[in-house]
Design a protein around this motif. Sequence first.
Motif, PDB file in Angstrom:
ATOM      1  N   SER A  82      -4.248   5.531 -12.368  1.00 16.04           N
ATOM      2  CA  SER A  82      -4.229   3.822 -12.024  1.00 16.04           C
ATOM      3  C   SER A  82      -5.518   3.117 -12.257  1.00 16.04           C
ATOM      4  CB  SER A  82      -3.709   3.610 -10.390  1.00 16.04           C
ATOM      5  OG  SER A  82      -2.666   4.185 -10.082  1.00 16.04           O
ATOM      6  N   GLY A 108       0.812  -1.290   0.136  1.00 16.37           N
ATOM      7  CA  GLY A 108      -0.014  -0.132  -0.269  1.00 16.37           C
ATOM      8  C   GLY A 108       0.838   1.328  -0.048  1.00 16.37           C
ATOM      9  N   LYS A 139       4.163   0.807  -4.338  1.00 19.97           N
ATOM     10  CA  LYS A 139       5.443   0.381  -4.849  1.00 19.97           C
ATOM     11  C   LYS A 139       5.124   0.159  -6.400  1.00 19.97           C
ATOM     12  CE  LYS A 139       6.038  -3.470  -3.360  1.00 19.97           C
ATOM     13  NZ  LYS A 139       5.070  -4.034  -4.411  1.00 19.97           N
ATOM     14  N   THR A 140       4.065  -0.657  -6.716  1.00 20.12           N
ATOM     15  CA  THR A 140       3.617  -1.084  -7.972  1.00 20.12           C
ATOM     16  C   THR A 140       3.405   0.168  -8.880  1.00 20.12           C
ATOM     17  OG1 THR A 140       2.361  -2.886  -7.213  1.00 20.12           O
ATOM     18  CG2 THR A 140       1.955  -2.286  -9.304  1.00 20.12           C
ATOM     19  N   THR A 141       2.722   1.382  -8.220  1.00 21.06           N
ATOM     20  CA  THR A 141       2.778   2.524  -8.924  1.00 21.06           C
ATOM     21  C   THR A 141       4.020   3.126  -9.484  1.00 21.06           C
ATOM     22  OG1 THR A 141       0.756   3.176  -7.634  1.00 21.06           O
ATOM     23  CG2 THR A 141       1.848   5.089  -8.826  1.00 21.06           C
TER      24      THR A 141
HETATM   25  N1  LIG Z   1       1.640   9.387  -5.055  1.00 18.03           N
HETATM   26  C1  LIG Z   1       0.544   9.045  -5.021  1.00 18.03           C
HETATM   27  N2  LIG Z   1      -0.625   9.786  -5.288  1.00 18.03           N
HETATM   28  C2  LIG Z   1      -1.843   9.620  -5.120  1.00 18.03           C
HETATM   29  N3  LIG Z   1      -2.091   8.185  -5.313  1.00 18.03           N
HETATM   30  C3  LIG Z   1      -1.241   7.272  -5.019  1.00 18.03           C
HETATM   31  C4  LIG Z   1       0.133   7.438  -4.986  1.00 18.03           C
HETATM   32  N4  LIG Z   1       0.930   6.424  -5.075  1.00 18.03           N
HETATM   33  C5  LIG Z   1      -0.039   5.425  -5.144  1.00 18.03           C
HETATM   34  N5  LIG Z   1      -1.327   5.951  -5.101  1.00 18.03           N
HETATM   35  C6  LIG Z   1      -2.469   5.115  -5.061  1.00 18.03           C
HETATM   36  O1  LIG Z   1      -2.422   4.229  -3.993  1.00 18.03           O
HETATM   37  C7  LIG Z   1      -2.869   2.649  -4.333  1.00 18.03           C
HETATM   38  C8  LIG Z   1      -1.835   1.720  -3.875  1.00 18.03           C
HETATM   39  O2  LIG Z   1      -0.961   1.825  -4.708  1.00 18.03           O
HETATM   40  P1  LIG Z   1       0.067   0.511  -5.164  1.00 18.03           P
HETATM   41  O3  LIG Z   1       0.938   1.067  -6.111  1.00 18.03           O
HETATM   42  O4  LIG Z   1      -1.159  -0.565  -5.487  1.00 18.03           O
HETATM   43  O5  LIG Z   1       0.705   0.194  -3.754  1.00 18.03           O
HETATM   44  P2  LIG Z   1       1.501  -1.272  -3.431  1.00 18.03           P
HETATM   45  O6  LIG Z   1       2.108  -1.973  -4.602  1.00 18.03           O
HETATM   46  O7  LIG Z   1       2.683  -0.687  -2.536  1.00 18.03           O
HETATM   47  O8  LIG Z   1       0.818  -2.039  -2.696  1.00 18.03           O
HETATM   48  C9  LIG Z   1      -3.140   2.874  -5.708  1.00 18.03           C
HETATM   49  O9  LIG Z   1      -4.846   3.002  -5.964  1.00 18.03           O
HETATM   50  C10 LIG Z   1      -2.657   4.042  -6.320  1.00 18.03           C
HETATM   51  O10 LIG Z   1      -3.196   4.670  -7.452  1.00 18.03           O
END
Ligand SMILES: Nc1ncnc2c1ncn2[C@@H]1O[C@H](COP(=O)(O)OP(=O)(O)O)[C@@H](O)[C@H]1O
Length: 301
Positions: A260, A52, A55-57
């Motif tokens: 996303s 959360g 990381k994937t983003t």
């Molecule tokens: N800098 C950011 N600003 C706004 N939303 C973000 C940002 N970074 C991530 N998100 C949102 O947060 C959520 C979780 O991100 P994700 O990349 O799936 O996390 P992880 O891979 O760490 O579990 C997604 O809906 C993404 O769009």
Amino acid sequence: MSEKCQTCPSSTCSAKERRDGENDQAYQLRQRMAERMCAVHHKVLVLSGKGGVGKTTVAVNIAAALARAGKRVGLLDADMHGPSVPRLLGLEGREAVVKDGAVVPVEAEGGLKVMSIGFLLGREPDTAIIWRGPVKIGLIRQFLADVAWGELDYLVIDCPPGTGDEPITLVQSLEDADGAVVVTTPQEVAVSDVRRSLRFCQKVGLKVLGIVENMSGFLCPHCGERVDIFRSGGGRRLAKATGVPFLGAIPVEPDITIASDVGKPYVNLGANSPASRAFDEVVSSILKLDDGLATAQGESA
Ligand SMILES: Nc1ncnc2c1ncn2[C@@H]1O[C@H](COP(=O)(O)OP(=O)(O)O)[C@@H](O)[C@H]1O
Ligand code: SF4
Ligand SMILES: [Mg+2]
């Protein structure tokens, strides 16, 4: 062994010699993996201490930005339990096909070659997947050995959170990985999880390319004032304390969430925003790998 390997002058490559006690199957898999990864110039793992944190983003946007910079890029989703790369790239429902004995990566916008367990689950992408350790390890190795990645400048690998089977298998399989980008959010509890990721890298001999602080402050779209929702600066302070490069701070940006949701990398929207500039900063450090410069020359906070 391929013709390329047979004529290759390398005397140190692990593909050539059979290891003590290695059976035919393991030896052949290791050879296929070495041959396939030999055509990939840089391998970058994206890690985080917990889920959360974005990381994937970060992985998706780094890969997309490298492709925009004219690099040949692959993106491997190594998250077997919650593969979210297909969703973030608008590739949900796509299925990988096998051609000439190898799995063909799914192509995303900008020519990005993508592979995820999500492309192998058929019409049940939301199935709760319970893989046991050995199955996950086998899948990760096959993602490296049996996917037709072709010649790539970069393979970006989105690892699941933590320090489990997936990152360990990747590090053991990719003997020449360039290193890890470690993603955190700014608050202290997230930062303490990152310390675990740093210790993991140290233990397995994986270089830390740097820390990215995501969700670092929010700029009010009305008044422009900065609000530190999750506090700020934790990633930068940790980088300083541990002597690891600080690659950049990406603010909370509503358009990143929207991007996303609609399956488009934020960096492809062409926004001129603090978030897009932060991604540029992160990616410029990774591009230095291909210019033959040490990433340690990036900002060392
Ligand atoms: N800098 C950011 N600003 C706004 N939303 C973000 C940002 N970074 C991530 N998100 C949102 O947060 C959520 C979780 O991100 P994700 O990349 O799936 O996390 P992880 O891979 O760490 O579990 C997604 O809906 C993404 O769009
Ligand atoms: S995998 Fe690459 S380095 Fe190793 S023997 Fe084959 S061509 Fe040479
Ligand atoms: Mg993720």
